[in-house]
Scaffold this motif. Structure first.
Motif, PDB file in Angstrom:
ATOM      1  N   LEU A 112     -57.276  24.405 -52.579  1.00  0.00           N
ATOM      2  CA  LEU A 112     -57.047  23.666 -51.330  1.00  0.00           C
ATOM      3  C   LEU A 112     -55.719  24.069 -50.693  1.00  0.00           C
ATOM      4  CD1 LEU A 112     -58.299  20.071 -52.230  1.00  0.00           C
ATOM      5  CD2 LEU A 112     -59.299  21.643 -50.584  1.00  0.00           C
ATOM      6  N   ARG A 113     -54.685  24.154 -51.516  1.00  0.00           N
ATOM      7  CA  ARG A 113     -53.363  24.525 -50.992  1.00  0.00           C
ATOM      8  C   ARG A 113     -53.388  25.947 -50.435  1.00  0.00           C
ATOM      9  NH1 ARG A 113     -50.478  21.491 -55.772  1.00  0.00           N
ATOM     10  NH2 ARG A 113     -49.844  19.611 -54.669  1.00  0.00           N
ATOM     11  N   GLY A 114     -54.010  26.838 -51.183  1.00  0.00           N
ATOM     12  CA  GLY A 114     -54.083  28.233 -50.750  1.00  0.00           C
ATOM     13  C   GLY A 114     -54.833  28.377 -49.445  1.00  0.00           C
ATOM     14  N   LYS A 115     -55.974  27.691 -49.369  1.00  0.00           N
ATOM     15  CA  LYS A 115     -56.814  27.807 -48.175  1.00  0.00           C
ATOM     16  C   LYS A 115     -56.111  27.231 -46.941  1.00  0.00           C
ATOM     17  CE  LYS A 115     -60.665  29.811 -49.334  1.00  0.00           C
ATOM     18  NZ  LYS A 115     -61.223  30.965 -48.638  1.00  0.00           N
ATOM     19  N   THR A 116     -55.435  26.071 -47.121  1.00  0.00           N
ATOM     20  CA  THR A 116     -54.768  25.465 -45.953  1.00  0.00           C
ATOM     21  C   THR A 116     -53.589  26.326 -45.490  1.00  0.00           C
ATOM     22  OG1 THR A 116     -53.592  24.076 -47.511  1.00  0.00           O
ATOM     23  CG2 THR A 116     -55.389  23.045 -46.323  1.00  0.00           C
ATOM     24  N   GLN A 117     -53.034  27.109 -46.409  1.00  0.00           N
ATOM     25  CA  GLN A 117     -51.906  27.970 -46.000  1.00  0.00           C
ATOM     26  C   GLN A 117     -52.348  29.394 -45.669  1.00  0.00           C
ATOM     27  OE1 GLN A 117     -48.998  27.487 -49.100  1.00  0.00           O
ATOM     28  NE2 GLN A 117     -48.964  25.282 -48.732  1.00  0.00           N
ATOM     29  N   GLY A 118     -53.654  29.598 -45.652  1.00  0.00           N
ATOM     30  CA  GLY A 118     -54.203  30.882 -45.222  1.00  0.00           C
ATOM     31  C   GLY A 118     -54.004  32.022 -46.203  1.00  0.00           C
ATOM     32  N   VAL A 119     -53.918  31.686 -47.492  1.00  0.00           N
ATOM     33  CA  VAL A 119     -53.761  32.737 -48.503  1.00  0.00           C
ATOM     34  C   VAL A 119     -55.130  33.395 -48.745  1.00  0.00           C
ATOM     35  CG1 VAL A 119     -53.011  33.232 -50.872  1.00  0.00           C
ATOM     36  CG2 VAL A 119     -51.914  31.403 -49.582  1.00  0.00           C
ATOM     37  N   ARG A 120     -55.134  34.692 -49.013  1.00  0.00           N
ATOM     38  CA  ARG A 120     -56.377  35.417 -49.266  1.00  0.00           C
ATOM     39  C   ARG A 120     -57.071  34.876 -50.518  1.00  0.00           C
ATOM     40  NH1 ARG A 120     -56.247  40.026 -51.296  1.00  0.00           N
ATOM     41  NH2 ARG A 120     -54.005  40.234 -51.551  1.00  0.00           N
ATOM     42  N   ALA A 121     -58.417  34.872 -50.489  1.00  0.00           N
ATOM     43  CA  ALA A 121     -59.181  34.354 -51.640  1.00  0.00           C
ATOM     44  C   ALA A 121     -58.841  35.121 -52.919  1.00  0.00           C
ATOM     45  CB  ALA A 121     -60.667  34.432 -51.350  1.00  0.00           C
ATOM     46  N   GLY A 122     -58.687  36.436 -52.799  1.00  0.00           N
ATOM     47  CA  GLY A 122     -58.378  37.262 -53.966  1.00  0.00           C
ATOM     48  C   GLY A 122     -57.058  36.888 -54.605  1.00  0.00           C
ATOM     49  N   LYS A 123     -56.093  36.555 -53.763  1.00  0.00           N
ATOM     50  CA  LYS A 123     -54.757  36.179 -54.249  1.00  0.00           C
ATOM     51  C   LYS A 123     -54.813  34.818 -54.958  1.00  0.00           C
ATOM     52  CE  LYS A 123     -50.605  37.682 -54.466  1.00  0.00           C
ATOM     53  NZ  LYS A 123     -50.438  38.838 -55.318  1.00  0.00           N
ATOM     54  N   ILE A 124     -55.613  33.908 -54.370  1.00  0.00           N
ATOM     55  CA  ILE A 124     -55.745  32.572 -54.994  1.00  0.00           C
ATOM     56  C   ILE A 124     -56.426  32.728 -56.349  1.00  0.00           C
ATOM     57  CG2 ILE A 124     -56.727  30.245 -54.757  1.00  0.00           C
ATOM     58  CD1 ILE A 124     -56.768  30.669 -51.721  1.00  0.00           C
ATOM     59  N   LYS A 125     -57.431  33.588 -56.384  1.00  0.00           N
ATOM     60  CA  LYS A 125     -58.215  33.766 -57.615  1.00  0.00           C
ATOM     61  C   LYS A 125     -57.340  34.219 -58.783  1.00  0.00           C
ATOM     62  CE  LYS A 125     -62.433  35.867 -59.231  1.00  0.00           C
ATOM     63  NZ  LYS A 125     -63.442  36.875 -59.033  1.00  0.00           N
ATOM     64  N   GLU A 126     -56.311  35.005 -58.458  1.00  0.00           N
ATOM     65  CA  GLU A 126     -55.428  35.523 -59.513  1.00  0.00           C
ATOM     66  C   GLU A 126     -54.734  34.414 -60.294  1.00  0.00           C
ATOM     67  OE1 GLU A 126     -52.579  38.297 -57.974  1.00  0.00           O
ATOM     68  OE2 GLU A 126     -54.145  39.622 -57.226  1.00  0.00           O
ATOM     69  N   VAL A 127     -54.459  33.298 -59.604  1.00  0.00           N
ATOM     70  CA  VAL A 127     -53.693  32.236 -60.283  1.00  0.00           C
ATOM     71  C   VAL A 127     -54.569  31.097 -60.802  1.00  0.00           C
ATOM     72  CG1 VAL A 127     -51.473  32.654 -59.183  1.00  0.00           C
ATOM     73  CG2 VAL A 127     -53.135  31.198 -58.033  1.00  0.00           C
ATOM     74  N   LEU A 128     -55.878  31.201 -60.590  1.00  0.00           N
ATOM     75  CA  LEU A 128     -56.752  30.140 -61.104  1.00  0.00           C
ATOM     76  C   LEU A 128     -56.928  30.278 -62.610  1.00  0.00           C
ATOM     77  CD1 LEU A 128     -59.625  29.975 -58.460  1.00  0.00           C
ATOM     78  CD2 LEU A 128     -57.570  28.586 -58.589  1.00  0.00           C
ATOM     79  N   ILE A 129     -57.053  29.132 -63.265  1.00  0.00           N
ATOM     80  CA  ILE A 129     -57.290  29.146 -64.716  1.00  0.00           C
ATOM     81  C   ILE A 129     -58.552  28.324 -64.991  1.00  0.00           C
ATOM     82  CG2 ILE A 129     -56.323  28.559 -66.987  1.00  0.00           C
ATOM     83  CD1 ILE A 129     -53.551  28.985 -65.649  1.00  0.00           C
ATOM     84  N   PRO A 130     -59.701  28.981 -65.016  1.00  0.00           N
ATOM     85  CA  PRO A 130     -60.951  28.216 -65.178  1.00  0.00           C
ATOM     86  C   PRO A 130     -61.162  27.757 -66.628  1.00  0.00           C
ATOM     87  CG  PRO A 130     -61.414  30.541 -64.795  1.00  0.00           C
ATOM     88  CD  PRO A 130     -59.945  30.414 -64.860  1.00  0.00           C
ATOM     89  N   ALA A 131     -60.329  26.836 -67.053  1.00  0.00           N
ATOM     90  CA  ALA A 131     -60.385  26.378 -68.442  1.00  0.00           C
ATOM     91  C   ALA A 131     -61.019  24.997 -68.563  1.00  0.00           C
ATOM     92  CB  ALA A 131     -58.969  26.350 -69.028  1.00  0.00           C
TER      93      ALA A 131
END
Lengths: 352, 82
Positions: A112-131
């Protein structure tokens, strides 16, 4: 797994032993100290010799330097936590999964934070931790959505969706997700506390531990607010369910001096590690040192509980927590080195 | 006289029967004890070996230690029978 008989002590013995072996493989204090004297490439090589080899090897062709460490650590953490969930039998799996839901909160808010600040999906994906319960595929689907509103809609099957739906409009209006995060964590703790009554072995000692965790979280918030001289509604920021009541915490937050806050906490915890920490701490102690000391207390306490109840849910949760802080430590070292900070300064931020 | 003979024969047969029951109990109960002990050790051994293959030998050794209990039971049973 449902067809396998998972009653009796055997599942706990099996899972606890596996987690204990994994815990023994975590990076030790001496190794961290050695890393503090290394350069970034040396740190990467050193990490590659541990449990992170597969991720570093796989990502080495796409990333380099600090990015390689960051992405490698995130991948490893997610893989490890999913693997732990995979090997847990029956009721332990259910309980571990509900405890791991805090990663869902982290992932959803990051998106949500990434999308509202217009960060690229690929960049957001790098920091996700699907745990947590939301896996990589599901998170990818969320990342593909255009607007935050669509992302929230896509989460309608998530257990914390009612809170998200309730708080989201206000968060968008304010342009900050702080309050939403707070509400999600309140609900999360409420849910996990309820789960400790589900008949899992070690549920009661774990409930006591969770109360301590909530207390420490609230104490950290109170200290942060005081040090940051923030004037906000403290009651809204406090998580219910801990040993210290919200009223007491509000009173603590209204204290005139840091000594008064420390004294108040000491009164609530006169003995044990928290009492000792409050004895040692003084008002000049920097915020990050205080926070790290509180985190260490939390981990020590969890270790003690897991030794007292060796064949219960506790050793599993201790490992998950320790692993999380190992990754945080490695990230701190790598980031610190990248920024050119001296080793002693980085060591202050490590939780060992 | 016939009644007395019958009584001695019955008593002798009963003694053999009770010995057999005792021997059965000695092995059976010892076996259950071994099983209970191996439940925990076996679970831990499988867990440890799954994480670290080098643990296999040591884990196997620990798992068979409770077997001594059932051997004690077997010895008692043999002593009873022979």
């Amino acid at each position: 797994m449902s067809s396998v008989n998972t009653t009796g002590p055997a599942p706990y013995i099996y899972s606890s032993t596996r987690m204990r072996v994994r815990k023994s493989k975590l990076i030790q204090h001496d190794e961290y100290m050695r890393m503090l004297n290394m350069s970034l490439p040396e740190i990467i090589r050193s990490i590659e010799e541990t449990e992170y080899k597969a991720e570093i090897d796989e990502l080495a062709s796409s990333f380099s330097g600090i990015d390689l460490i960051e992405v490698g650590l995130s991948w490893n953490l997610a893989k490890e936590f999913q693997n732990v969930l995979g090997i847990m039998p029956g009721v332990i799996k259910k309980f571990t999964a509900s405890y791991q839901q805090h990663w869902d909160i982290y992932n959803v808010l990051t998106i949500l934070r990434g999308k509202t600040q217009g960060v690229r999906a690929g960049k957001i994906k790098e920091v996700l931790i699907p745990a947590g319960s939301l896996d990589r595929v599901f998170l990818d689907r969320l990342l593909a959505e255009d607007s935050p509103e669509r992302i929230v809609e896509g989460l309608s099957s998530w257990s914390l969706y009612p809170v998200l739906e309730r708080e989201f409009p206000a968060a968008m209006e304010k342009g900050t997700f702080g309050d939403l995060e707070n509400e999600l964590f309140k609900e999360y703790y409420h849910y996990v506390l309820k789960q400790t009554n589900s008949g899992v072995a070690g549920g009661k000692p774990f409930r006591d531990y969770l109360k301590l965790e909530i207390d420490l979280l609230n104490i950290k918030t109170v200290i942060r607010l005081f040090k940051g001289k923030a004037h906000v509604d403290v009651r809204n920021l406090m998580v219910e369910g801990g040993g210290i009541s919200v009223d007491e915490l509000v009173r603590l937050a209204a204290s005139e001096s840091m000594d008064e806050i420390l004294e108040g906490i000491k009164k609530r915890y006169p003995e044990g590690p928290i009492g000792e920490l409050m004895e040692e701490a003084d008002k000049t102690m920097p915020l990050h040192e205080m926070e790290n000391a509180l985190t260490r207390v939390m981990l020590d306490q969890m270790d003690r509980i897991s030794k007292r109840y060796p064949f219960s849910i506790c050793p599993t949760l201790v490992y998950l927590k320790r692993k999380r802080y190992e990754v945080a430590n490695l990230r701190a070292i790598a980031r610190g080195k990248e920024s050119g900070l001296p080793g002693e300064k980085i060591a202050e931020f490590l939780v060992v | 006289m016939a009644v007395e003979t019958m009584t001695i024969e019955v008593a002798q047969a009963s003694a053999i029967g009770f010995k057999a029951i005792g021997a059965g109990l000695a092995v059976g109960l010892a076996g259950m004890g071994t099983g209970l002990a191996q439940l925990g050790i076996g679970g831990a051994a499988v867990g440890a070996t799954a994480e670290n293959k080098e643990m296999f030998g040591l884990a196997l050794l620990f798992t068979v230690i409770p077997e001594t209990v059932v051997i004690f039971g077997l010895v008692i049973a043999l002593l009873l029978l022979f």
